[in-house]
Design a protein around this motif. Structure first.
Motif: not given
Ligand SMILES: Nc1nc2c(c(=O)[nH]1)N[C@H]1C(S)=C(S)[C@@H](COP(=O)(O)O)O[C@H]1N2
Ligand SMILES: [Mo]
Length: 378
Positions: A101-102, A105-109, A127-128, A133-140
């Motif tokens: 996801g990370g 996000l950075v490469f599609s942006g 992207h949204y 999904i990425t931020m959920g995984a980041l919290v874990v």
């Protein structure tokens, strides 16, 4: 270099960058979607410009940091046994959406700010959802790594706080030799230095004093017809020479008492107002220009719309992409919400929306609709 300490420092920096990027990104998405519960205000006029500038800047800074972090930790992806416990298993599974996801996000942006969108799905939708999904995984991930990170970061503080005989450790009680520390510093300086340079060489697209340094930015804020950029050309929507004899601005819909059909001269005969307002594109570039035209609220009043009316601005372009934009009741009342006929004292260039474009405070660029033919009022 492939130590917990280096991974922790990069991780903290990435956590901050991703959080700022996520908050500003969700805000931008909401402004564009405008769900019923979300009340967007037209003031402060330049707020969106700052949030979206931050979104793109933190996204770009994340790229070298993310690549550095992956280089530091990737051997750990292949340690054996792959799963030591249920909690460890959850943490490891979360790495897939986190890394995938990370990177997405950075490469599609990055692609999007260069108008490169090779996806089968709509860029903003993809992207949204990838961001959630990425931020959920980041919290874990942050939860799983908090203790290790604190230990790795405190190792240095311990050395400074001690009697001077302690060496910096990796939290494992072993001293770190000076050569290793020098290597780590050099690696981190390279990662952060690259992030800083990538940012400095692009933020000139929105931070005026740095515009000469915007070497990596797709656009310069002072280059284009009438001195500022254009994304969508008049040519690309077949509106290069709009015939003023047949041009009409319609103000109609269920919210008006008297529908209006105004010629260009009718509009010019109405009271004209001038305001300095930014175009702040979702792609992170922005430019402030001085616009002159008719206030939306004057048009609504003339059509007998009630206070509290909202409108949809409709462009004359045929293609659906960015053809319409919303004007809520706060914006409809704002003194700087204009249907501009001129910019910097000249009639609009066709590429800037001749004969009439919408321009208002605190709106994403995509909602500053060009070639306006209709205001549909509710
Ligand atoms: N009708 C119409 N208006 C439009 C667009 C468009 O594609 N069609 N592009 C929007 C976008 S994305 C931005 S950032 C601003 C400024 O874009 P420009 O650089 O194409 O003028 O205009 C907006 N107005
Ligand atoms: Mo845009």
């Amino acid at each position: 270099v492939r130590s917990e300490r280096v991974a922790a420092i990069l991780g903290v920096a990435l956590g901050i960058a991703f959080s700022v990027c996520f908050a500003t990104g969700v805000l931008s998405h909401l402004v564009q979607e405008r769900p019923g519960w979300f009340e967007w205000r037209p003031r402060p006029a330049g707020f969106y410009r700052v949030t979206q500038g931050l979104h793109v800047a933190t996204g770009i800074a994340s790229i070298p940091l993310l690549l550095a972090k992956l280089w530091v930790v990737y051997p750990k992806l292949f340690t054996w046994p792959p799963v030591r416990s249920a909690a460890h298993g959850v943490e490891r599974i979360a790495l897939l959406p986190l890394i995938g996801g990370g990177l997405f996000l950075v490469f599609s942006g990055l692609g999007n700010i260069h108008v490169y969108r090779p996806f089968a799905f709509d860029f903003r939708t993809g992207h949204y959802w990838a961001a959630w999904i990425t931020m959920g995984a980041l919290v874990v991930h942050v939860g799983a790594k908090a203790a290790t990170t604190r230990r790795a970061l405190l190792a240095r503080a311990h050395r400074h706080g001690g009697d001077g005989s302690h060496e910096e450790g990796d939290g494992d009680g072993l001293a770190t030799p000076p050569r290793v520390r020098a290597d780590r510093r050099a690696f981190l300086a390279t990662a952060f230095g690259t992030a800083a340079l990538a940012t400095v060489f692009t933020v000139g697209q929105t931070v005026r004093p740095l515009r000469k340094l915007a070497l990596l930015a797709p656009r310069r804020p002072d280059v284009g017809p009438q001195g500022f950029p254009v994304n969508r050309l008049a040519r690309s929507v077949g509106l290069t020479d709009v015939d003023l004899a047949s041009y009409r601005l319609l103000v109609d819909g269920p919210g008006v008492a008297t529908p209006l059909s105004l010629t260009y001269d009718d509009l010019r005969a109405m009271p004209q107002h001038t305001a300095a307002l930014p175009i702040a594109c979702v792609e992170g570039w922005s430019t402030t220009q001085t616009w002159t035209g008719v206030r939306v609220r004057d048009l609504l009043a003339r059509a007998g719309a009630r206070d509290g009316a909202e409108a949809t601005v409709v462009s004359m372009q045929r293609s659906r992409r960015q053809r319409t934009s919303p004007v809520n009741r706060h914006e409809a009342r704002d003194r700087d919400m204009l249907l501009a006929l001129a910019v910097n004292g000249e009639p609009l260039h066709p590429d800037h929306g001749f004969p009439v474009r919408l321009i208002g405070p605190n709106r994403p660029g995509v909602q500053q609709t060009k070639w306006v033919g209709r205001l549909e009022v509710r």
